[in-house]
Scaffold this motif. Structure first.
Motif, PDB file in Angstrom:
ATOM      1  N   LYS A 161     -30.606  46.838 -40.977  1.00 39.39           N
ATOM      2  CA  LYS A 161     -31.831  47.610 -41.212  1.00 39.39           C
ATOM      3  C   LYS A 161     -33.004  46.651 -41.430  1.00 39.39           C
ATOM      4  CE  LYS A 161     -33.785  50.913 -44.468  1.00 39.39           C
ATOM      5  NZ  LYS A 161     -34.651  50.047 -45.263  1.00 39.39           N
ATOM      6  N   ALA A 162     -34.093  46.902 -40.718  1.00 40.60           N
ATOM      7  CA  ALA A 162     -35.275  46.046 -40.815  1.00 40.60           C
ATOM      8  C   ALA A 162     -35.952  46.213 -42.179  1.00 40.60           C
ATOM      9  CB  ALA A 162     -36.262  46.393 -39.705  1.00 40.60           C
ATOM     10  N   LEU A 163     -36.616  45.153 -42.603  1.00 40.30           N
ATOM     11  CA  LEU A 163     -37.341  45.201 -43.869  1.00 40.30           C
ATOM     12  C   LEU A 163     -38.626  45.999 -43.713  1.00 40.30           C
ATOM     13  CD1 LEU A 163     -37.059  41.447 -44.926  1.00 40.30           C
ATOM     14  CD2 LEU A 163     -35.807  43.364 -45.898  1.00 40.30           C
ATOM     15  N   SER A 164     -38.991  46.748 -44.733  1.00 36.70           N
ATOM     16  CA  SER A 164     -40.262  47.479 -44.721  1.00 36.70           C
ATOM     17  C   SER A 164     -41.382  46.476 -44.978  1.00 36.70           C
ATOM     18  CB  SER A 164     -40.260  48.555 -45.805  1.00 36.70           C
ATOM     19  OG  SER A 164     -40.329  47.952 -47.080  1.00 36.70           O
ATOM     20  N   GLU A 223     -41.344  45.410 -48.605  1.00 37.25           N
ATOM     21  CA  GLU A 223     -40.263  44.474 -48.921  1.00 37.25           C
ATOM     22  C   GLU A 223     -40.586  43.087 -48.376  1.00 37.25           C
ATOM     23  OE1 GLU A 223     -36.204  47.138 -48.849  1.00 37.25           O
ATOM     24  OE2 GLU A 223     -37.210  46.774 -46.926  1.00 37.25           O
ATOM     25  N   LEU A 224     -41.135  43.045 -47.166  1.00 39.22           N
ATOM     26  CA  LEU A 224     -41.486  41.775 -46.548  1.00 39.22           C
ATOM     27  C   LEU A 224     -42.546  41.053 -47.376  1.00 39.22           C
ATOM     28  CD1 LEU A 224     -41.120  39.822 -44.206  1.00 39.22           C
ATOM     29  CD2 LEU A 224     -42.851  41.109 -42.948  1.00 39.22           C
ATOM     30  N   ALA A 225     -43.568  41.781 -47.834  1.00 41.61           N
ATOM     31  CA  ALA A 225     -44.627  41.179 -48.645  1.00 41.61           C
ATOM     32  C   ALA A 225     -44.061  40.612 -49.945  1.00 41.61           C
ATOM     33  CB  ALA A 225     -45.714  42.207 -48.938  1.00 41.61           C
ATOM     34  N   GLU A 226     -43.146  41.347 -50.550  1.00 38.46           N
ATOM     35  CA  GLU A 226     -42.526  40.892 -51.798  1.00 38.46           C
ATOM     36  C   GLU A 226     -41.695  39.628 -51.562  1.00 38.46           C
ATOM     37  OE1 GLU A 226     -39.123  42.671 -54.680  1.00 38.46           O
ATOM     38  OE2 GLU A 226     -40.736  44.059 -54.119  1.00 38.46           O
ATOM     39  N   ILE A 227     -40.945  39.608 -50.478  1.00 41.35           N
ATOM     40  CA  ILE A 227     -40.115  38.446 -50.147  1.00 41.35           C
ATOM     41  C   ILE A 227     -40.983  37.228 -49.858  1.00 41.35           C
ATOM     42  CG2 ILE A 227     -38.558  37.517 -48.389  1.00 41.35           C
ATOM     43  CD1 ILE A 227     -37.365  40.419 -48.272  1.00 41.35           C
ATOM     44  N   ILE A 228     -42.067  37.436 -49.134  1.00 41.01           N
ATOM     45  CA  ILE A 228     -42.979  36.330 -48.819  1.00 41.01           C
ATOM     46  C   ILE A 228     -43.567  35.765 -50.112  1.00 41.01           C
ATOM     47  CG2 ILE A 228     -45.208  35.740 -47.781  1.00 41.01           C
ATOM     48  CD1 ILE A 228     -44.449  37.687 -45.494  1.00 41.01           C
ATOM     49  N   GLU A 229     -43.985  36.650 -51.001  1.00 42.31           N
ATOM     50  CA  GLU A 229     -44.572  36.216 -52.272  1.00 42.31           C
ATOM     51  C   GLU A 229     -43.572  35.391 -53.081  1.00 42.31           C
ATOM     52  OE1 GLU A 229     -47.584  35.419 -54.491  1.00 42.31           O
ATOM     53  OE2 GLU A 229     -47.822  36.790 -52.802  1.00 42.31           O
ATOM     54  N   THR A 230     -42.341  35.855 -53.135  1.00 39.16           N
ATOM     55  CA  THR A 230     -41.292  35.138 -53.860  1.00 39.16           C
ATOM     56  C   THR A 230     -41.023  33.774 -53.224  1.00 39.16           C
ATOM     57  OG1 THR A 230     -40.254  37.246 -54.425  1.00 39.16           O
ATOM     58  CG2 THR A 230     -38.900  35.285 -54.665  1.00 39.16           C
ATOM     59  N   THR A 231     -40.940  33.747 -51.904  1.00 33.27           N
ATOM     60  CA  THR A 231     -40.662  32.499 -51.190  1.00 33.27           C
ATOM     61  C   THR A 231     -41.800  31.501 -51.353  1.00 33.27           C
ATOM     62  OG1 THR A 231     -39.384  33.752 -49.575  1.00 33.27           O
ATOM     63  CG2 THR A 231     -39.996  31.524 -48.960  1.00 33.27           C
ATOM     64  N   VAL A 232     -43.038  31.980 -51.277  1.00 36.58           N
ATOM     65  CA  VAL A 232     -44.201  31.105 -51.456  1.00 36.58           C
ATOM     66  C   VAL A 232     -44.171  30.484 -52.852  1.00 36.58           C
ATOM     67  CG1 VAL A 232     -46.715  31.125 -51.740  1.00 36.58           C
ATOM     68  CG2 VAL A 232     -45.689  32.200 -49.742  1.00 36.58           C
ATOM     69  N   THR A 233     -43.825  31.272 -53.854  1.00 34.06           N
ATOM     70  CA  THR A 233     -43.742  30.774 -55.231  1.00 34.06           C
ATOM     71  C   THR A 233     -42.623  29.739 -55.367  1.00 34.06           C
ATOM     72  OG1 THR A 233     -44.535  32.909 -56.035  1.00 34.06           O
ATOM     73  CG2 THR A 233     -43.503  31.460 -57.644  1.00 34.06           C
ATOM     74  N   GLU A 234     -41.451  30.056 -54.809  1.00 35.63           N
ATOM     75  CA  GLU A 234     -40.310  29.138 -54.908  1.00 35.63           C
ATOM     76  C   GLU A 234     -40.584  27.805 -54.222  1.00 35.63           C
ATOM     77  OE1 GLU A 234     -36.959  31.174 -53.241  1.00 35.63           O
ATOM     78  OE2 GLU A 234     -36.781  32.535 -54.948  1.00 35.63           O
ATOM     79  N   LEU A 235     -41.224  27.862 -53.055  1.00 34.75           N
ATOM     80  CA  LEU A 235     -41.490  26.639 -52.287  1.00 34.75           C
ATOM     81  C   LEU A 235     -42.786  25.955 -52.706  1.00 34.75           C
ATOM     82  CD1 LEU A 235     -40.482  27.809 -48.696  1.00 34.75           C
ATOM     83  CD2 LEU A 235     -39.139  26.442 -50.288  1.00 34.75           C
ATOM     84  N   GLN A 236     -43.513  26.567 -53.615  1.00 37.76           N
ATOM     85  CA  GLN A 236     -44.815  26.069 -54.056  1.00 37.76           C
ATOM     86  C   GLN A 236     -45.740  25.831 -52.867  1.00 37.76           C
ATOM     87  OE1 GLN A 236     -43.749  22.658 -56.424  1.00 37.76           O
ATOM     88  NE2 GLN A 236     -43.126  23.934 -58.154  1.00 37.76           N
ATOM     89  N   ALA A 237     -45.738  26.789 -51.944  1.00 36.93           N
ATOM     90  CA  ALA A 237     -46.581  26.701 -50.750  1.00 36.93           C
ATOM     91  C   ALA A 237     -47.989  27.158 -51.117  1.00 36.93           C
ATOM     92  CB  ALA A 237     -46.019  27.568 -49.643  1.00 36.93           C
ATOM     93  N   ALA A 238     -48.983  26.416 -50.665  1.00 42.53           N
ATOM     94  CA  ALA A 238     -50.354  26.758 -51.030  1.00 42.53           C
ATOM     95  C   ALA A 238     -51.318  26.767 -49.845  1.00 42.53           C
ATOM     96  CB  ALA A 238     -50.861  25.781 -52.082  1.00 42.53           C
ATOM     97  N   LYS A 273     -42.949  37.889 -35.300  1.00 50.96           N
ATOM     98  CA  LYS A 273     -44.399  38.020 -35.173  1.00 50.96           C
ATOM     99  C   LYS A 273     -45.007  38.607 -36.441  1.00 50.96           C
ATOM    100  CE  LYS A 273     -44.439  38.605 -30.177  1.00 50.96           C
ATOM    101  NZ  LYS A 273     -44.685  39.533 -29.060  1.00 50.96           N
ATOM    102  N   ALA A 274     -44.388  39.654 -36.965  1.00 51.49           N
ATOM    103  CA  ALA A 274     -44.895  40.290 -38.183  1.00 51.49           C
ATOM    104  C   ALA A 274     -44.830  39.315 -39.359  1.00 51.49           C
ATOM    105  CB  ALA A 274     -44.103  41.554 -38.493  1.00 51.49           C
TER     106      ALA A 274
END
Length: 150
Positions: A95-98, A101-116, A139-140
């Motif tokens: 099942k594809a992410l909504s 959900e995608l925005a939440e995952i991106i936010e978590t990943t950016v925080t974990e990787l300290q991406a700026a 693409k999304a």
């Protein structure tokens, strides 16, 4: 039941039911699997579920590209045929992410990787694609990460 076994079982069911579209898609998928096995130098072997998922994703991307090209060429009949095949392939994908959900995952990943900065975009995309293979459209994801890091 593994993904390979499920596809084989549904192939036989489609053959018996004379479901031409499903039969065609599953036949092409089985051929793609055999080609992948030859590429991996395992003819006669089998693919793991993860490798099967890779093959299904690749076939789905091909259908999506065909739909875009047929639509651009005003060939709605061929685009609809490809769309029907794509719908069948999507039944085998997780099942594809909504978008939420995608925005939440991106936010978590950016925080974990300290991406700026946008320079960190590749690391974030790689991490998300690796963790959610088959559930995220590239693409999304790229657009969302770009927006988040800009």
């Amino acid at each position: 039941m593994s993904l390979s076994e499920q596809i084989e079982k549904e192939y036989i069911q489609a053959y018996k039911a004379k479901d031409a579209v499903r039969l065609t898609v599953l036949r092409l998928l089985k051929t793609a699997v055999k080609n992948k096995l030859v590429d991996l130098r395992r003819p006669g072997g089998s693919l793991s579920d993860e490798e099967m998922l890779d093959v299904i994703i690749k076939e789905g991307k091909q259908r999506q590209d065909s739909i875009e090209q047929y639509t651009a060429a005003n060939r709605a009949d061929l685009a609809e045929k490809e769309a029907a095949e794509l719908r069948i392939l999507q039944e085998y994908l997780p099942k594809a992410l909504s978008p939420e959900e995608l925005a939440e995952i991106i936010e978590t990943t950016v925080t974990e990787l300290q991406a700026a900065t946008p320079k960190d975009m590749g690391r974030v995309i790689s991490a998300v694609m690796g963790a959610y293979k088959g559930r995220v459209d590239g693409k999304a994801l790229s657009e969302a990460v770009k927006k988040r890091l800009s």
